[in-house]
Enzyme design. Structure first.
Site, short mmCIF file in Angstrom:
data_model
loop_
_atom_site.label_atom_id
_atom_site.label_comp_id
_atom_site.label_asym_id
_atom_site.label_seq_id
_atom_site.Cartn_x
_atom_site.Cartn_y
_atom_site.Cartn_z
N PRO B 123 0.81 -1.23 0.00
CG PRO B 123 0.20 -0.81 2.22
CD PRO B 123 1.01 -1.74 1.37
CB CYS B 257 -5.42 -0.52 8.39
SG CYS B 257 -4.44 -2.00 8.62
#
Lengths: 428, 527
Positions: B123, B257
């Site tokens: 990511p 996250c």
């Protein structure tokens, strides 16, 4: 600024102005006054989206019109498929779609019914039922209950609250006596004269706040009808099509009616359709004069094809089992919410997914409706009892959505309770 | 013009992507094939060298990643890069994912079988730490790895992958054991994950990418997005909870996250908690600020990606208000949790705040929040009521719950005893086959060589044998058979050849009999 292609407007206020000007000023303004500034845009399953993109869970479903969800993909597919071949058809002729749907509707009634007459909607279907009863009995009087709602067509409107018949000077109170619900002796008094063509009853009166019939009441009325030669008409518009956990609420109550009326959800909210299912013994006019009731759009073939799919989905064993699961989950969750707010949330009326929630405030249901709207749920109060909220979840909701709905209701009831205290305080 | 475009499309998006993917994967397969015969000591040497190289460059790549993406805090990214290099070595260095192992009691020999080629999608929010993490795990388990970084972090990611690769090769690893895509495109990623040469896809990222990984037809360990609810109940140490939550939200500007997204505070301590959050370095927005923040952060109801990983002061300024220096987190209280944009995942130091009547309502709401987004991922609770903690764990559909610890580093295993990870399995409930924090053992499977359970059949001692060098013993070197008994009447010859001839004769006789029988049964026509 919104542009739908066929209409565009610069602001919500601009749109509501145009709606007031060109459509219905009273209705448009009423909802704005209620704090419900809804302009429905997208719809999918049990969700609606406001024109501004705000999402709502639909627990109104237009009285069961969308019991299977908005734009159910199987129904849309059936409709699209039908559109490649059919249109509304010609109402004069025998039609494969109408005949096939009639056969399927009769099959839901365990052999007790003989014919199906189609209408373009619920009001017309009620009118057909009343005319059928008058023809069969050669009597004129129709008994209904106070605060009933059966639609706003010529005869049906007279069986409901007089507010709507007087408005248009079509009220005929001498022919439409009304009695209190759940009062068997009042019913007997009304029938005793032997001049009543039909008793017209919603199995659970919706607009009156889903007041539950007392045990034995519906069967008692049916017995009285048989004793006095009166036709029993079951208005199953809001209680039919599996909303009570059985295909028809009246059969669940152990009563076999002479006439059964269905509409709203009959064609899944994709096409207007009503149907009057009648026993052969009252169906004589269909032989005597088959043109006795003419309706260009009654039994439109597109609607019939979608309706067959509705019946097929609704009749699946899985659908029935899911309704039982949803009803049980809701029953538990509603009990929890009530025990948190026992001074305000005072009643739960439930028969499957036919649910009325009673609040201890003259306009309690309007307050809850408003709070639900703020919390992303659209559910409507009972027009004829503003203490009771009509709570009408779909037949095919997921467990997640049921939990979500309950949590929103829990929050909304708390907020409405606070609001009720404020308004009561002000009043005092 | 259109022909030119068609040509350009063919070059950039067409068959070349598949060809390029196949080339990368074919190289990776050769590397994996060679790597599969490395022993523990060789692998250990490589892993140590790579961990050291990662650690040595932790700060440099942290700075580069922040410069390239605009997300996060250099110091925190440095910490994460260190945790995902020498930190992983410290945690997993003693684990052996290379040697065969056996259990004499169970009479089962287990031979490791790495995935072969790991295709790793990484990511933009945690680019370097995820590259480090996946490379370390792949190497510990003797897998080759092909990395497709997020386009927004491609330069730093590719450079980091090459640095690790150089260290691995210098320590003896096969060439191309780590490869990286410099110019990631959707067709290339699609070709990489769908190619039969891909052993397993490790997808860390947004839902579409994870779904694509699962739809690839190849094995996949995909993990979905989070949106972490944190409940502070009336039994919690409110001051400690506030400090932990603020530190967790401030860490790398909330790009992990696992960071808290919505704080649910039990009514009786909500006011105290807000004060404690303020004391701990959070700015509690007033309703006007909250509305401005919401409007800026969620234009059209969706998260403004420009906010990801930015600091609190910058976000406040964009939204149209100022906060005091030293404030690191924006707390945004809201009254109604339904259809409220501030309940969505944020990935920036903004924390939604909502008061609940009691812990039971808090648990139910936390469960709903995760169902709206982030199901299966992670949640957190601050409480001293063990029953509430159990009920939260049962009711809230997250595969990991951080208790009395900041969620950023708690759920990712750096401040709890969960496996330290950059890849959070969301479990079946979150549509993933992985329910745990990804760790090395997930990238290797074992062939189980299982012996007859009957006590009369002996298990073998496999000490000194290695799966990648073991060869069947040549006939001359075989020991005398344990069991020399033969069925009575069978002829016995040293090589068994006479017995085979006898068997052949018997088979021929049986065939003859069957033929005769069939002819009788079917008659002459079928003769």
């Amino acid at each position: 600024m919104r542009d739908y292609g066929f209409v565009s407007y610069s602001s919500r206020d601009d749109f509501f102005d145009r709606s007031r000007a060109a459509w219905n000023p009273g209705k448009t303004q009423f909802w704005l006054d209620q704090g419900v500034d809804l302009v429905i845009d997208r719809r999918d399953g049990y969700h609606l989206w406001d024109a501004d993109g705000r999402r709502l869970i639909d627990a109104h479903l237009n009285g069961g019109t969308y019991s299977l969800g908005h734009r159910h993909p199987e129904l849309v597919a059936a409709m699209n498929e039908a559109m490649t071949h059919y249109d509304v058809g010609n109402h004069h002729f025998a039609s494969v779609a109408r005949t096939a749907l009639a056969e399927r509707l009769l099959a839901t009634c365990d052999g007790s019914m003989g014919k199906v007459i189609f209408a373009a909607g619920g009001g017309e279907a009620i009118d057909i039922a009343l005319k059928t009863a008058r023809h069969a009995t050669k009597r004129r009087k129709i008994v209904s209950i106070r605060n009933a709602f059966h639609g706003h067509t010529g005869l049906a409107v007279n069986a409901g609250n007089p507010r709507f018949s007087r408005l248009f000077l079509v009220d005929e109170p001498s022919q439409f006596p009304q009695v209190d619900f759940n009062d068997l002796s009042a019913m007997e008094s009304a029938l005793r004269g032997g001049d009543v063509a039909a008793v017209l009853l919603e199995t659970v009166p919706a607009t009156y706040g889903f007041v539950m019939p007392e045990p034995g009441y519906l069967a008692g009325v049916k017995d009285l009808c048989e004793r006095y030669g009166t036709v029993y008409i079951a208005d199953e518009v809001q209680t039919g099509l599996m909303r009570t956990g059985e295909m028809w609420g009246i059969y669940k109550a152990g009563v076999v009616p002479d006439i059964l009326v269905t509409s709203k959800g009959t064609a899944g909210g994709l096409y207007p359709l009503g149907a009057v299912i009648v026993a052969d013994k009252v169906a004589g006019w269909l032989d005597e004069d088959g043109f006795g009731h003419i309706s260009t759009f009654g039994g439109a073939e597109l609607g019939c094809i979608v309706a067959m799919k509705v019946l097929e989905i609704t009749g699946r064993p899985q659908t029935k089992a899911t309704v039982a699961s949803i009803a049980a989950r809701l029953s538990r969750g509603l009990g929890d919410i009530r025990s948190d707010h026992p001074d305000f949330f005072v009643g739960i009326r439930q028969n499957g997914l036919v649910i009325g929630l009673e609040f201890d405030h003259p306009v309690g249901a309007q307050l809850v409706m408003r709070a639900l709207y703020d919390n992303g749920v659209w559910a409507i109060f009972s027009t004829l009892d503003t203490r009771v909220l009509q709570f009408k979840p779909g037949l095919l909701m997921s467990p997640e959505l049921v939990d979500d709905l309950l949590e929103r209701l829990h929050t909304a009831v708390g907020q409405a309770r606070d609001a009720a205290r404020v308004t009561s305080g002000r009043a005092a | 013009m259109s022909a030119q475009r068609a040509q350009a499309r063919t070059t950039d998006w067409g068959p070349d992507a598949a060809a390029r993917a196949r080339t990368l994967l074919e190289r990776a397969r050769w590397a994996a094939d060679e790597f599969a015969s490395f022993d523990r000591a060789q692998v250990d040497r490589i892993v140590r060298a790579v961990a050291q190289a990662g650690h040595d460059n932790a700060a440099r790549y942290a700075e580069w990643a922040v410069r390239e993406t605009g997300f996060g805090v250099v110091a925190d990214k440095t910490t994460k890069n260190q945790a995902c290099s020498l930190g992983l070595l410290a945690r997993y260095g003693d684990e052996d994912h290379v040697s065969a192992r056996y259990d004499a009691d169970a009479k089962i020999l287990e031979i490791p079988r790495p995935a072969g080629v790991v295709v790793a999608l990484t990511p933009s929010t945690n680019p370097i730490s995820t590259v480090y993490f996946k490379v370390m795990l792949a190497l510990m388990t003797r897998n080759a790895i092909v990395i497709s970084p997020h386009p927004a972090a491609k330069a730093a990611s590719a450079d980091a992958a090459r640095t690790l690769h150089a260290a691995a090769v210098a320590a003896g690893a096969p060439a191309d054991v780590v490869q990286v895509v410099d110019e990631p495109t959707i067709p290339l990623v699609d070709a990489l994950i769908t190619d039969p040469g891909c052993g397993v896809v490790l997808a860390t990222g947004g839902t579409p990418m994870v779904r694509a990984a699962y739809g690839s037809g190849n094995p996949a360990l995909g993990v979905g997005p989070g949106n972490v609810p944190v409940l502070v109940d009336a039994t919690a140490d409110v001051v400690a909870a506030a400090k932990r939550i603020v530190a967790s939200k401030a860490f790398d500007n909330s790009v992990l996250c696992t960071n808290e997204s919505v704080l649910l505070a039990e009514d009786s301590i909500a006011a105290d908690l807000l004060r404690a959050l303020d004391d701990a370095g959070a700015h509690v927005c007033d309703p006007v600020e909250r509305d401005r923040l919401r409007a800026w952060l969620y234009p059209e109801g969706r998260l403004r990606t420009a906010a990801i990983g930015r600091d609190a002061a910058w976000i406040a300024e964009q939204a149209g208000f100022r906060i005091r220096p030293g404030k690191r987190v924006l707390v945004a209280p809201f009254e109604r949790p339904f259809e409220e944009p501030l309940t969505q995942e944020k990935l920036c130091p903004v924390l939604g705040f909502h008061t609940v009547a009691d812990a039971t309502r808090g648990i139910r709401l936390a469960r709903l929040l995760l169902r709206w987004g982030g199901r299966g991922h992670s949640a957190a609770i601050h409480s001293r009521d063990r029953a509430a903690i159990m009920a939260f764990g049962a009711g809230v559909e997250a595969m990991r719950i951080s208790v009395n610890v900041g969620a950023s580093l708690g759920s990712s295993g750096f401040e709890t005893n969960l496996a330290p990870t950059m890849t959070i399995g969301t479990g079946f409930v979150g549509r993933s086959s992985l329910g745990e924090n990804l760790e090395p053992r997930h990238l290797v499977q074992y062939t189980r060589v299982a012996y007859n359970r009957d006590a009369g059949v002996a298990f073998d001692d496999f000490a000194g044998l290695q799966p990648w060098t073991a060869r069947p013993t040549p006939p001359a070197a075989r020991p005398a058979p344990h069991d020399t008994a033969r069925p009575a009447g069978a002829s016995q010859t040293p090589d068994g050849r006479a017995g085979r001839q006898e068997l052949d004769l018997l088979r021929e006789e049986i065939r003859r009999l069957v033929r005769a029988e069939l002819q009788n049964a079917l008659g002459a026509h079928h003769g």
